[in-house]
Design a protein around this motif. Structure first.
Motif, short mmCIF file in Angstrom:
data_model
loop_
_atom_site.label_atom_id
_atom_site.label_comp_id
_atom_site.label_asym_id
_atom_site.label_seq_id
_atom_site.Cartn_x
_atom_site.Cartn_y
_atom_site.Cartn_z
N GLN A 126 0.84 -1.20 0.00
CA GLN A 126 0.00 0.00 0.00
C GLN A 126 0.87 1.26 0.00
OE1 GLN A 126 -2.76 0.26 3.26
NE2 GLN A 126 -3.40 2.31 2.73
N ARG A 178 2.51 1.58 -3.46
CA ARG A 178 1.51 2.01 -4.44
C ARG A 178 1.21 3.51 -4.28
NH1 ARG A 178 -1.29 -2.04 -3.90
NH2 ARG A 178 -2.54 -1.41 -2.13
N SER A 179 1.10 3.97 -3.04
CA SER A 179 0.82 5.38 -2.78
C SER A 179 1.94 6.28 -3.29
CB SER A 179 0.62 5.62 -1.28
OG SER A 179 -0.52 4.93 -0.84
N GLU A 237 1.73 6.46 -7.07
CA GLU A 237 0.67 7.39 -7.49
C GLU A 237 1.09 8.84 -7.28
OE1 GLU A 237 -2.82 6.19 -5.33
OE2 GLU A 237 -2.89 4.24 -6.32
N ASP A 266 -6.28 13.02 -3.68
CA ASP A 266 -5.82 11.64 -3.57
C ASP A 266 -5.92 11.25 -2.10
OD1 ASP A 266 -4.55 9.21 -3.64
OD2 ASP A 266 -2.59 10.01 -4.13
N GLU A 267 -6.68 10.23 -1.79
CA GLU A 267 -6.88 9.83 -0.40
C GLU A 267 -5.65 9.14 0.20
OE1 GLU A 267 -9.49 10.60 1.49
OE2 GLU A 267 -10.32 11.68 -0.22
N ASN A 268 -4.74 8.64 -0.64
CA ASN A 268 -3.61 7.87 -0.13
C ASN A 268 -2.42 8.71 0.30
OD1 ASN A 268 -4.87 5.38 -0.49
ND2 ASN A 268 -4.33 5.36 -2.65
N VAL A 269 -2.31 9.94 -0.20
CA VAL A 269 -1.17 10.79 0.13
C VAL A 269 -1.70 12.15 0.56
CG1 VAL A 269 0.92 11.90 -0.76
CG2 VAL A 269 0.27 9.62 -1.56
N SER A 275 5.88 4.97 6.34
CA SER A 275 5.93 5.78 5.12
C SER A 275 7.21 6.60 5.05
CB SER A 275 4.72 6.71 5.05
OG SER A 275 3.54 5.97 4.96
#
Length: 170
Positions: free
Chosen positions: A54, A57-58, A61, A74-77, A108
């Protein structure tokens, strides 16, 4: 010893209460179960193994959005504002949620630091590998120029993330 005087500190722990064995230790989470150290170690590796794809992938993106200057949400970053919101929400949910957010933030940051971008630890590893493949290390001025370019890239990336973060309010 405190102020030249010895104090007796007493730890009063009853191993059983109402016939139930009591455990010493720290517990986190709503559904804590007693476990052994090896089982906890295995579970920690499983959770990390689930989080790693995850995180990767973040980052992928994020770099794709950065290279195309895509400012869409973007909800992931998220940047510092989004991170503060997430930490605040987690703190209101439970201490366990806050611990989980802290773990993901640290994971992260660790992965980001290991990216092969000059100026980061991963970039340093890359420069050492390049030097060993060449048969001689890079010169100091070469390393300086490469690290300066990497630092500029990281600063632009940070600016991009902050601009994306602030643009959510407009």
């Amino acid at each position: 010893v405190s102020g030249g005087q010895t104090r007796d500190v007493r730890f009063d722990w009853t191993p059983t209460v109402n016939g139930e064995r009591q455990l010493l230790g720290i517990r986190y989470g709503p559904d804590v179960q007693a476990t052994t150290a090896p089982a906890a170690f295995v579970r920690a590796w499983q959770v990390t193994g689930e989080a790693v794809p995850q995180v990767i992938r973040s980052f992928g993106e994020l770099f794709a959005r950065f290279l195309t200057l895509n400012l869409s949400r973007d909800e992931n970053v998220s940047g510092p504002i989004g991170t503060a919101e997430i930490v605040s929400r987690a703190a209101t949910v439970s201490p366990w949620a806050l611990v989980q957010v802290a773990i993901l933030l640290n994971l992260s940051l660790a992965f980001f630091n290991l990216l092969p971008i000059p100026g980061l630890d991963g970039g340093r590893i890359l420069l050492v590998l390049v030097g060993s493949l060449r048969g001689r290390p890079l010169t100091f001025s070469q390393e300086q120029a490469i690290n300066l370019a990497g630092f500029a890239f990281v600063m632009m990336l940070m600016l991009f993330v902050v601009v994306r973060d602030v643009s959510r309010f407009f």
